[in-house]
Scaffold this motif. Structure first.
Motif, PDB file in Angstrom:
ATOM      1  N   ARG A  39       0.822  -1.210   0.000  1.00 40.94           N
ATOM      2  CA  ARG A  39       0.000   0.000   0.000  1.00 40.94           C
ATOM      3  C   ARG A  39       0.864   1.272   0.000  1.00 40.94           C
ATOM      4  O   ARG A  39       0.772   2.074  -0.916  1.00 40.94           O
ATOM      5  CB  ARG A  39      -0.961   0.005   1.189  1.00 40.94           C
ATOM      6  N   LEU A  40       1.654   1.469   1.023  1.00 34.40           N
ATOM      7  CA  LEU A  40       2.598   2.583   1.073  1.00 34.40           C
ATOM      8  C   LEU A  40       3.983   1.990   1.286  1.00 34.40           C
ATOM      9  O   LEU A  40       4.299   1.498   2.374  1.00 34.40           O
ATOM     10  CB  LEU A  40       2.256   3.554   2.202  1.00 34.40           C
ATOM     11  N   GLU A  41       4.812   2.034   0.227  1.00 30.38           N
ATOM     12  CA  GLU A  41       6.118   1.385   0.255  1.00 30.38           C
ATOM     13  C   GLU A  41       7.166   2.293  -0.390  1.00 30.38           C
ATOM     14  O   GLU A  41       6.838   3.160  -1.192  1.00 30.38           O
ATOM     15  CB  GLU A  41       6.091   0.074  -0.532  1.00 30.38           C
ATOM     16  N   ILE A  42       8.422   2.070  -0.021  1.00 29.93           N
ATOM     17  CA  ILE A  42       9.542   2.666  -0.734  1.00 29.93           C
ATOM     18  C   ILE A  42      10.135   1.570  -1.606  1.00 29.93           C
ATOM     19  O   ILE A  42      10.668   0.580  -1.106  1.00 29.93           O
ATOM     20  CB  ILE A  42      10.606   3.222   0.218  1.00 29.93           C
ATOM     21  N   ILE A  43      10.030   1.741  -2.915  1.00 31.25           N
ATOM     22  CA  ILE A  43      10.515   0.752  -3.880  1.00 31.25           C
ATOM     23  C   ILE A  43      11.473   1.444  -4.844  1.00 31.25           C
ATOM     24  O   ILE A  43      11.109   2.437  -5.485  1.00 31.25           O
ATOM     25  CB  ILE A  43       9.352   0.131  -4.685  1.00 31.25           C
ATOM     26  N   ASP A  44      12.698   0.938  -4.922  1.00 37.94           N
ATOM     27  CA  ASP A  44      13.704   1.507  -5.841  1.00 37.94           C
ATOM     28  C   ASP A  44      13.865   3.015  -5.649  1.00 37.94           C
ATOM     29  O   ASP A  44      13.984   3.786  -6.620  1.00 37.94           O
ATOM     30  CB  ASP A  44      13.342   1.204  -7.292  1.00 37.94           C
ATOM     31  N   GLY A  45      13.837   3.454  -4.401  1.00 45.49           N
ATOM     32  CA  GLY A  45      14.123   4.851  -4.083  1.00 45.49           C
ATOM     33  C   GLY A  45      12.990   5.825  -4.290  1.00 45.49           C
ATOM     34  O   GLY A  45      13.207   7.044  -4.263  1.00 45.49           O
ATOM     35  N   VAL A  46      11.741   5.332  -4.474  1.00 44.11           N
ATOM     36  CA  VAL A  46      10.587   6.221  -4.604  1.00 44.11           C
ATOM     37  C   VAL A  46       9.411   5.619  -3.834  1.00 44.11           C
ATOM     38  O   VAL A  46       9.389   4.426  -3.538  1.00 44.11           O
ATOM     39  CB  VAL A  46      10.181   6.447  -6.075  1.00 44.11           C
ATOM     40  N   MET A  47       8.421   6.451  -3.523  1.00 39.04           N
ATOM     41  CA  MET A  47       7.240   5.965  -2.818  1.00 39.04           C
ATOM     42  C   MET A  47       6.242   5.379  -3.799  1.00 39.04           C
ATOM     43  O   MET A  47       5.900   6.008  -4.809  1.00 39.04           O
ATOM     44  CB  MET A  47       6.564   7.096  -2.046  1.00 39.04           C
ATOM     45  N   LYS A  48       5.775   4.192  -3.497  1.00 37.95           N
ATOM     46  CA  LYS A  48       4.744   3.527  -4.280  1.00 37.95           C
ATOM     47  C   LYS A  48       3.455   3.552  -3.466  1.00 37.95           C
ATOM     48  O   LYS A  48       3.373   2.981  -2.375  1.00 37.95           O
ATOM     49  CB  LYS A  48       5.149   2.087  -4.585  1.00 37.95           C
ATOM     50  N   SER A  49       2.438   4.223  -4.004  1.00 35.59           N
ATOM     51  CA  SER A  49       1.145   4.365  -3.330  1.00 35.59           C
ATOM     52  C   SER A  49       0.104   3.567  -4.097  1.00 35.59           C
ATOM     53  O   SER A  49      -0.194   3.862  -5.259  1.00 35.59           O
ATOM     54  CB  SER A  49       0.738   5.844  -3.293  1.00 35.59           C
ATOM     55  N   THR A  50      -0.466   2.549  -3.438  1.00 37.18           N
ATOM     56  CA  THR A  50      -1.407   1.638  -4.104  1.00 37.18           C
ATOM     57  C   THR A  50      -2.710   1.559  -3.316  1.00 37.18           C
ATOM     58  O   THR A  50      -2.701   1.495  -2.080  1.00 37.18           O
ATOM     59  CB  THR A  50      -0.798   0.228  -4.215  1.00 37.18           C
ATOM     60  N   ILE A  51      -3.819   1.563  -4.043  1.00 36.93           N
ATOM     61  CA  ILE A  51      -5.114   1.297  -3.422  1.00 36.93           C
ATOM     62  C   ILE A  51      -5.801   0.156  -4.176  1.00 36.93           C
ATOM     63  O   ILE A  51      -5.596  -0.026  -5.373  1.00 36.93           O
ATOM     64  CB  ILE A  51      -6.038   2.531  -3.397  1.00 36.93           C
ATOM     65  N   VAL A  52      -6.602  -0.605  -3.433  1.00 34.52           N
ATOM     66  CA  VAL A  52      -7.384  -1.705  -3.987  1.00 34.52           C
ATOM     67  C   VAL A  52      -8.832  -1.460  -3.593  1.00 34.52           C
ATOM     68  O   VAL A  52      -9.114  -1.036  -2.463  1.00 34.52           O
ATOM     69  CB  VAL A  52      -6.892  -3.065  -3.451  1.00 34.52           C
ATOM     70  N   GLY A  61     -12.690   7.221   3.105  1.00 30.99           N
ATOM     71  CA  GLY A  61     -12.406   6.884   1.720  1.00 30.99           C
ATOM     72  C   GLY A  61     -11.259   5.899   1.591  1.00 30.99           C
ATOM     73  O   GLY A  61     -10.489   5.687   2.528  1.00 30.99           O
ATOM     74  N   ILE A  62     -11.153   5.278   0.405  1.00 29.89           N
ATOM     75  CA  ILE A  62     -10.052   4.350   0.135  1.00 29.89           C
ATOM     76  C   ILE A  62      -8.868   5.157  -0.344  1.00 29.89           C
ATOM     77  O   ILE A  62      -8.940   5.840  -1.372  1.00 29.89           O
ATOM     78  CB  ILE A  62     -10.467   3.295  -0.908  1.00 29.89           C
ATOM     79  N   ARG A  63      -7.774   5.095   0.397  1.00 27.42           N
ATOM     80  CA  ARG A  63      -6.631   5.950   0.122  1.00 27.42           C
ATOM     81  C   ARG A  63      -5.339   5.309   0.596  1.00 27.42           C
ATOM     82  O   ARG A  63      -5.335   4.461   1.497  1.00 27.42           O
ATOM     83  CB  ARG A  63      -6.805   7.304   0.813  1.00 27.42           C
ATOM     84  N   SER A  64      -4.234   5.727  -0.020  1.00 29.36           N
ATOM     85  CA  SER A  64      -2.886   5.435   0.478  1.00 29.36           C
ATOM     86  C   SER A  64      -2.105   6.726   0.333  1.00 29.36           C
ATOM     87  O   SER A  64      -1.520   7.015  -0.715  1.00 29.36           O
ATOM     88  CB  SER A  64      -2.230   4.301  -0.315  1.00 29.36           C
ATOM     89  N   GLU A  65      -2.107   7.544   1.392  1.00 32.36           N
ATOM     90  CA  GLU A  65      -1.591   8.909   1.335  1.00 32.36           C
ATOM     91  C   GLU A  65      -0.621   9.196   2.473  1.00 32.36           C
ATOM     92  O   GLU A  65      -0.720   8.601   3.553  1.00 32.36           O
ATOM     93  CB  GLU A  65      -2.740   9.913   1.416  1.00 32.36           C
ATOM     94  N   VAL A  66       0.272  10.144   2.214  1.00 32.77           N
ATOM     95  CA  VAL A  66       1.108  10.712   3.265  1.00 32.77           C
ATOM     96  C   VAL A  66       0.703  12.172   3.440  1.00 32.77           C
ATOM     97  O   VAL A  66       0.222  12.814   2.505  1.00 32.77           O
ATOM     98  CB  VAL A  66       2.606  10.599   2.943  1.00 32.77           C
ATOM     99  N   ILE A  67       0.891  12.679   4.667  1.00 36.08           N
ATOM    100  CA  ILE A  67       0.396  13.999   5.027  1.00 36.08           C
ATOM    101  C   ILE A  67       1.531  14.856   5.565  1.00 36.08           C
ATOM    102  O   ILE A  67       2.338  14.399   6.386  1.00 36.08           O
ATOM    103  CB  ILE A  67      -0.725  13.884   6.075  1.00 36.08           C
ATOM    104  N   ALA A  68       1.571  16.110   5.098  1.00 32.35           N
ATOM    105  CA  ALA A  68       2.561  17.084   5.562  1.00 32.35           C
ATOM    106  C   ALA A  68       1.963  17.930   6.689  1.00 32.35           C
ATOM    107  O   ALA A  68       0.756  17.880   6.942  1.00 32.35           O
ATOM    108  CB  ALA A  68       2.997  17.966   4.393  1.00 32.35           C
ATOM    109  N   TYR A 216       3.374   6.762  -8.213  1.00 36.38           N
ATOM    110  CA  TYR A 216       4.704   6.870  -7.613  1.00 36.38           C
ATOM    111  C   TYR A 216       5.016   8.336  -7.309  1.00 36.38           C
ATOM    112  O   TYR A 216       4.637   9.240  -8.070  1.00 36.38           O
ATOM    113  CB  TYR A 216       5.756   6.307  -8.559  1.00 36.38           C
ATOM    114  N   TYR A 217       5.775   8.549  -6.205  1.00 34.79           N
ATOM    115  CA  TYR A 217       6.104   9.903  -5.754  1.00 34.79           C
ATOM    116  C   TYR A 217       7.547   9.968  -5.234  1.00 34.79           C
ATOM    117  O   TYR A 217       8.086   8.965  -4.763  1.00 34.79           O
ATOM    118  CB  TYR A 217       5.166  10.334  -4.621  1.00 34.79           C
ATOM    119  N   ARG A 218       8.104  11.185  -5.275  1.00 30.68           N
ATOM    120  CA  ARG A 218       9.429  11.426  -4.704  1.00 30.68           C
ATOM    121  C   ARG A 218       9.593  12.938  -4.480  1.00 30.68           C
ATOM    122  O   ARG A 218       8.829  13.747  -4.996  1.00 30.68           O
ATOM    123  CB  ARG A 218      10.527  10.912  -5.641  1.00 30.68           C
TER     124      ARG A 218
END
Length: 246
Positions: A39-52, A61-68, A216-218
């Motif tokens: 769901r929320l992972e660091i893969i190959d140096g970037v964030m992978k955000s997945t929802i099912v 709501g269905i989400r995979s988020e990070v918050i500042a 994907y995010y970075r």
């Protein structure tokens, strides 16, 4: 000189991130530095955000988020790189990728986010509340639309002054190109607590049936205060590509 408020490389750990939200849980990055598998992972140096679409709802709501961190009534720059893989099904409902969420006071009804980047009908679009703020509204107004290229990294930058009067402004850039610019406008709701950035894949329509979606995010950064465009964008604003008829 702008002050760096949040610096989340999203390259190796979630430690230090204000919150993670997915599969029915809201936790701090320090408590879950490795995120959530699948769901929320660091893969190959970037964030992978997945929802099912069978995931438990998190905050309605269905989400995979990070918050500042929370913002105040002041000038801010929000920057993040994102990429949508070719596995994305553009026929699904509108999905949110980046947004600035309001902090409702007790008793407030649901409202449209202060700002949102989304995939709508296969296009990369932005929206803001469909009203003159700080009036409250649950619908959005589309501000820009552009073709979406899969497997391409984009650099997003929102420059905004959060105000409930006409001293506010908002402008959004993709790779240094202005997508929209509004000056002399109120930009957020009249809340005791300010808005905050959320980054990740989110079923914004709550309609489900989307299967599995990943973004994907970075390089997520938040600055407060004035700065030059080259400092934040790495360039002066780039004119949009001119369309010439044939």
């Amino acid at each position: 000189m702008a002050t760096l408020i949040a610096d989340y490389p999203l390259s190796s750990t979630f430690a230090g991130i204000t919150q993670l939200q997915c599969i029915g849980e809201t936790v701090t990055g320090d408590s879950h530095p490795d995120g959530y598998p699948g769901r929320l992972e660091i893969i190959d140096g970037v964030m992978k955000s997945t929802i099912v679409d069978t995931d438990a709802a998190t905050q309605t709501g269905i989400r995979s988020e990070v918050i500042a961190p929370i913002s105040t009534r002041a000038e801010y720059w929000y920057l993040v790189d994102f990429m949508v893989p070719g596995t994305w099904d553009i026929s699904v409902n509108t999905m949110s990728l980046i947004k600035i969420h309001d902090s409702p006071d007790g008793g407030d009804n649901p409202r449209w986010p202060n700002f949102r980047v989304e995939i709508r009908s296969g296009k990369l679009t932005t929206s803001v509340p469909n009203t003159t703020l700080p009036a409250e509204v649950a619908s959005g107004r589309q501000m820009s639309v552009m073709d979406l290229e899969f497997n391409r990294w984009y650099r997003a930058c929102l420059h905004v002054n959060w105000q409930i009067n006409t001293t506010g402004f908002r402008e959004f850039f993709i790779d240094g190109v202005p997508q929209f610019r509004e000056f002399g406008v109120p930009t957020h709701y009249d809340d005791v607590v300010g808005p905050y950035l959320k980054v990740g894949t989110y079923d914004g329509t709550h309609n489900g049936g989307f299967g599995t979606l990943t973004t994907y995010y970075r390089n997520l950064k938040v600055y407060s205060g004035g700065a030059s465009y080259p400092e934040m964008l790495g360039t002066v604003p780039v004119p949009p590509r001119r369309l010439v008829g044939v």
